[in-house]
Each structure stands twice: as structure tokens, then as C-alpha cells.
Design a protein around this motif. Structure first.
Motif, short mmCIF file in Angstrom:
data_model
loop_
_atom_site.label_atom_id
_atom_site.label_comp_id
_atom_site.label_asym_id
_atom_site.label_seq_id
_atom_site.Cartn_x
_atom_site.Cartn_y
_atom_site.Cartn_z
N ALA A 173 0.84 -1.21 0.00
CA ALA A 173 0.00 0.00 0.00
C ALA A 173 0.87 1.25 0.00
O ALA A 173 0.55 2.23 -0.68
CB ALA A 173 -0.93 -0.01 1.21
N LEU A 174 1.95 1.23 0.74
CA LEU A 174 2.85 2.39 0.79
C LEU A 174 3.40 2.69 -0.59
O LEU A 174 3.44 3.84 -1.02
CB LEU A 174 3.99 2.13 1.79
CG LEU A 174 4.98 3.26 1.96
CD1 LEU A 174 4.28 4.50 2.52
CD2 LEU A 174 6.10 2.83 2.89
N TRP A 175 3.81 1.65 -1.30
CA TRP A 175 4.33 1.81 -2.66
C TRP A 175 3.29 2.51 -3.55
O TRP A 175 3.58 3.46 -4.26
CB TRP A 175 4.68 0.43 -3.21
CG TRP A 175 5.05 0.40 -4.65
CD1 TRP A 175 4.22 0.19 -5.69
CD2 TRP A 175 6.35 0.59 -5.21
NE1 TRP A 175 4.92 0.22 -6.87
CE2 TRP A 175 6.22 0.46 -6.60
CE3 TRP A 175 7.60 0.83 -4.68
CZ2 TRP A 175 7.30 0.59 -7.47
CZ3 TRP A 175 8.67 0.95 -5.54
CH2 TRP A 175 8.51 0.82 -6.91
N TRP A 176 2.06 2.04 -3.49
CA TRP A 176 1.01 2.59 -4.34
C TRP A 176 0.58 3.98 -3.89
O TRP A 176 0.21 4.82 -4.73
CB TRP A 176 -0.18 1.64 -4.41
CG TRP A 176 0.13 0.48 -5.29
CD1 TRP A 176 0.34 -0.81 -4.91
CD2 TRP A 176 0.28 0.50 -6.71
NE1 TRP A 176 0.63 -1.58 -6.00
CE2 TRP A 176 0.60 -0.82 -7.13
CE3 TRP A 176 0.19 1.49 -7.67
CZ2 TRP A 176 0.81 -1.15 -8.46
CZ3 TRP A 176 0.42 1.15 -9.00
CH2 TRP A 176 0.71 -0.14 -9.38
N LEU A 177 0.63 4.25 -2.60
CA LEU A 177 0.30 5.61 -2.13
C LEU A 177 1.36 6.62 -2.60
O LEU A 177 1.02 7.77 -2.89
CB LEU A 177 0.17 5.62 -0.61
CG LEU A 177 -1.13 5.02 -0.08
CD1 LEU A 177 -1.10 4.96 1.45
CD2 LEU A 177 -2.34 5.81 -0.56
N ILE A 178 2.60 6.20 -2.69
CA ILE A 178 3.64 7.08 -3.22
C ILE A 178 3.38 7.38 -4.70
O ILE A 178 3.51 8.53 -5.14
CB ILE A 178 5.04 6.46 -3.01
CG1 ILE A 178 5.40 6.47 -1.52
CG2 ILE A 178 6.10 7.19 -3.82
CD1 ILE A 178 6.64 5.68 -1.17
N VAL A 179 2.98 6.37 -5.44
CA VAL A 179 2.63 6.57 -6.85
C VAL A 179 1.45 7.53 -6.97
O VAL A 179 1.45 8.45 -7.80
CB VAL A 179 2.32 5.22 -7.54
CG1 VAL A 179 1.72 5.42 -8.92
CG2 VAL A 179 3.58 4.37 -7.61
#
Length: 126
Positions: free
Chosen positions: A32-38
Motif C-alpha cells: 500500500a505504501l508503494w502505491w500511495l507514493i505513486v
């Protein structure tokens, strides 16, 4: 201006979708962190599109629209590498668990044979 609004809306929609998936326990923390950064990057680029021009100028790229493509492909390759590392770790863990299971099954079979042999010798008349 239309592309800016579209990019900003896509960033907001992506962030909302990620938060929904996390809340429903369909997506876990590190992913989720990865996608929130995107999503945050998409949102920022939607509100401040000159950021791409500035970053392209800093990095020496003459045609700024190429920069998001290069960054996107690099991030995809990094993500694929991370997924391959995780998959390799899981395969190694599964192989070790299968080996431990086979050892335990063999020990259980051996114990059952020993118990059966003892009961046969105790049931024989003396």
C-alpha cells in the motif's frame, strides 16, 4: 489545464482506491505504501506540471515528456525485481517446510510401526 485536472483526479482516485483496499484488508502495508507514493506523485504532477520541466532540466533531459516515461519504467523494473526477490524467498520457505513435513511424516510412520510391533508382541501368548 484539462490534463492537469485529469492527472490530479487520477491521483486522488488512486489514493482513495488504495486506502479502500487497505481498509478491506485486500492490500497490506508495504504494498500500500508503494502505491500511495505513486498516487501522491500523480497528484503532485497534476497540480504542478512544471515539476517535470524542472526535473528534466536538472537531469539534463532535453525533451521533458520523456522523463515520466523513464521514471515509470525504472520504477516498474524495481518493482519487478522486488517481486522476484519476494517470490524466491517464499519458494525457499515452502521448500524447507515441505522437507520438514516429510521428516515429520516419516517419524510418525516409524512411531506407528513401533507401537504396532509392541502391541503385537504383548498380545502373543507366552
Amino acid at each position: 489545464m484539462n490534463a492537469q485536472i485529469t492527472a490530479a483526479l487520477l491521483g486522488l482516485a488512486l489514493a482513495g482506491s488504495i486506502l479502500y483496499l487497505v481498509r478491506r484488508d485486500h492490500l497490506h502495508g508495504p504494498y500500500a505504501l508503494w502505491w500511495l507514493i505513486v498516487a501522491a506523485a500523480t497528484l503532485v504532477l497534476g497540480f504542478v506540471p512544471r515539476t517535470i520541466d524542472w526535473l528534466a532540466h536538472l537531469s539534463g533531459i532535453g525533451y521533458p515528456p520523456v522523463l515520466p516515461i523513464i521514471i515509470g519504467l525504472s520504477l516498474i523494473l524495481l518493482r519487478l525485481l522486488q517481486l522476484d526477490i519476494e517470490r524466491s524467498r517464499q519458494e525457499r520457505q515452502i521448500r524447507r517446510l515441505n522437507q520438514k513435513l516429510a521428516i515429520l511424516e516419516e517419524e510418525l510412520t516409524s512411531l506407528r510401526r513401533n507401537v504396532a510391533a509392541r502391541s503385537d508382541t504383548s498380545n502373543r501368548p507366552a
